[in-house]
Design an enzyme around this catalytic site. Sequence first.
Site, short mmCIF file in Angstrom:
data_model
loop_
_atom_site.label_atom_id
_atom_site.label_comp_id
_atom_site.label_asym_id
_atom_site.label_seq_id
_atom_site.Cartn_x
_atom_site.Cartn_y
_atom_site.Cartn_z
N SER A 140 0.85 -1.20 0.00
CA SER A 140 0.00 0.00 0.00
C SER A 140 0.87 1.24 0.00
O SER A 140 1.99 1.23 0.55
CB SER A 140 -0.89 0.03 1.24
N TYR A 154 -2.79 -0.62 10.04
CA TYR A 154 -2.77 -0.99 8.62
C TYR A 154 -1.38 -0.74 8.03
O TYR A 154 -0.85 -1.56 7.28
CB TYR A 154 -3.84 -0.19 7.87
P1 NDP Z 1 -11.60 -5.21 -1.61
O1 NDP Z 1 -12.10 -5.06 -0.21
O2 NDP Z 1 -12.33 -4.53 -2.71
O3 NDP Z 1 -11.44 -6.77 -1.96
C1 NDP Z 1 -10.78 -7.58 -1.04
C2 NDP Z 1 -10.57 -8.94 -1.63
O4 NDP Z 1 -9.82 -9.69 -0.69
C3 NDP Z 1 -11.86 -9.70 -1.85
O5 NDP Z 1 -11.68 -10.59 -2.90
C4 NDP Z 1 -12.02 -10.45 -0.53
O6 NDP Z 1 -12.79 -11.64 -0.62
C5 NDP Z 1 -10.58 -10.78 -0.23
N1 NDP Z 1 -10.34 -10.97 1.19
C6 NDP Z 1 -10.55 -10.10 2.19
N2 NDP Z 1 -10.23 -10.66 3.38
C7 NDP Z 1 -9.82 -11.91 3.08
C8 NDP Z 1 -9.39 -13.00 3.85
N3 NDP Z 1 -9.31 -12.93 5.19
N4 NDP Z 1 -9.08 -14.16 3.24
C9 NDP Z 1 -9.16 -14.27 1.88
N5 NDP Z 1 -9.56 -13.28 1.09
C10 NDP Z 1 -9.90 -12.11 1.69
O7 NDP Z 1 -10.07 -4.70 -1.53
P2 NDP Z 1 -9.12 -4.01 -2.60
O8 NDP Z 1 -9.28 -4.65 -3.91
O9 NDP Z 1 -9.27 -2.55 -2.44
O10 NDP Z 1 -7.71 -4.38 -1.96
C11 NDP Z 1 -6.88 -5.41 -2.47
C12 NDP Z 1 -5.50 -5.25 -1.83
O11 NDP Z 1 -4.99 -3.96 -2.15
C13 NDP Z 1 -5.52 -5.32 -0.31
O12 NDP Z 1 -4.37 -6.00 0.14
C14 NDP Z 1 -5.48 -3.87 0.10
O13 NDP Z 1 -4.94 -3.71 1.40
C15 NDP Z 1 -4.60 -3.28 -0.98
N6 NDP Z 1 -4.74 -1.84 -1.20
C16 NDP Z 1 -5.92 -1.29 -1.58
C17 NDP Z 1 -6.00 0.07 -1.80
C18 NDP Z 1 -7.26 0.75 -2.21
O14 NDP Z 1 -7.29 1.99 -2.21
N7 NDP Z 1 -8.30 0.05 -2.61
C19 NDP Z 1 -4.83 0.95 -1.62
C20 NDP Z 1 -3.64 0.25 -1.23
C21 NDP Z 1 -3.62 -1.08 -1.04
P3 NDP Z 1 -14.41 -11.64 -0.41
O15 NDP Z 1 -15.00 -10.98 -1.64
O16 NDP Z 1 -14.79 -13.07 -0.30
O17 NDP Z 1 -14.68 -10.84 0.83
#
Ligand code: NDP
Length: 245
Positions: A140, A154
């Site tokens: 991130s 975080y």
């Molecule tokens: P979303 O919340 O949109 O999607 C999260 C995804 O991760 C979903 O597929 C969800 O599955 C899965 N997930 C969440 N928790 C778990 C778990 N415990 N075990 C397995 N799968 C899990 O997140 P983003 O797409 O925004 O984020 C993706 C990555 O990017 C993350 O690591 C986030 O920290 C990072 N990030 C995001 C930013 C942003 O601005 N969006 C900025 C910087 C980093 P399900 O659908 O089943 O819940």
Amino acid sequence: MTLDGKVALVTGGSRGIGAATAIRLAEDGADVALTYQNNAELAAGVVDKIKALGRRALAIQADSADAAAVVSAVDTAVAEFGRLDVLVNNGGVGFVGPLDQTSLEDIDRVLAVNVRGVYVATQAAARHLGDGGRVISIGSCVSDRVPGPGMSLYAVSKTALLGMTKGLARELGPRGITVNIVHPGPTDTDMNPADGPYAADQRSLTAFDRYGSPSEVAATVSFLARPESKYVTGSTVSVDGGHAA
Ligand code: NDP
């Protein structure tokens, strides 16, 4: 097609950046397994999109906080597709809360998913990756710049991936495996919607005054997954619209 014949596993591939990445890697030619936590229906939708591209696809329910489930997901992907070439550690949880209101349970949960789950997935994947293997973790922009209060837990979880990436780049380099980290900036997903309450502030910290899209992050993951990126390892690539500039 630059990933023809390759197999990728994307954690958290049902939505957001993970879904865009899974689809992009399939567009590049890979067969793709993805994990999800709760959203079986959304995961199935991503699988359908990948199959429509003529690639093999598989969705596996696996909570990243559950080490046994993570190892099983890796092994299931290998059993189904016969090999593993690319691991994308994308699944993660966000957390915003002040220091004095952050519980031990909060700490354990965030670290279990965002750090331990990534380490365990990489450990399991490394048993199967060969020469040319790729480990790409989604960190991130808060590792470069924490834009405000309430983000320390975080930030801890995402900054830990920097050390993991550098250490594992050294450890897996002799086997021809690269290990890199991608730092998204504010990216329009369920976790951080571009019309959310903190969106204007985040947008204003970028050089473009806009959010990124999941596909813009996926494009960089795609580059790091390709054979031509083979001299890039232990590196951080920011896709943050200048958030850290
Ligand atoms: P979303 O919340 O949109 O999607 C999260 C995804 O991760 C979903 O597929 C969800 O599955 C899965 N997930 C969440 N928790 C778990 C778990 N415990 N075990 C397995 N799968 C899990 O997140 P983003 O797409 O925004 O984020 C993706 C990555 O990017 C993350 O690591 C986030 O920290 C990072 N990030 C995001 C930013 C942003 O601005 N969006 C900025 C910087 C980093 P399900 O659908 O089943 O819940």
